[in-house]
Design a protein around this motif. Structure first.
Motif: not given
Length: 76
Positions: A11-37
């Motif tokens: 829950e919460g964007d900050i916690n999601k960003w922290k999880w992504l930084m700590e789990n880059q080996e998972a190979g997930l991709i952040v998709n950036l759009d002008n009105d969606d992430t």
């Protein structure tokens, strides 16, 4: 457990960003759009994704910043 499913339980964007930084080996991709992430798993065949409440846009600077902190990102 599938990394994307694990991220979806956070829950919460900050916690999601922290999880992504700590789990880059998972190979997930952040998709950036002008009105969606949102986050996807490039190795998955389904269309499941995890959305952020706040979007960050897709400028070159945003992509550079995310890559600098170890998060794979690409514009869509």
């Amino acid at each position: 457990m599938n990394a994307l499913k694990e991220l979806s339980k956070i829950e919460g964007d900050i916690n999601k960003w922290k999880w992504l930084m700590e789990n880059q080996e998972a190979g997930l991709i952040v998709n950036l759009d002008n009105d969606d992430t949102f986050v996807t798993d490039p190795d998955s065949e389904d269309d499941f994704c995890v959305d952020f409440d706040g979007y960050v846009g897709w400028s070159d600077g945003v992509i550079s910043l995310l890559e600098a902190i170890g998060i794979k990102a690409e514009p869509v």
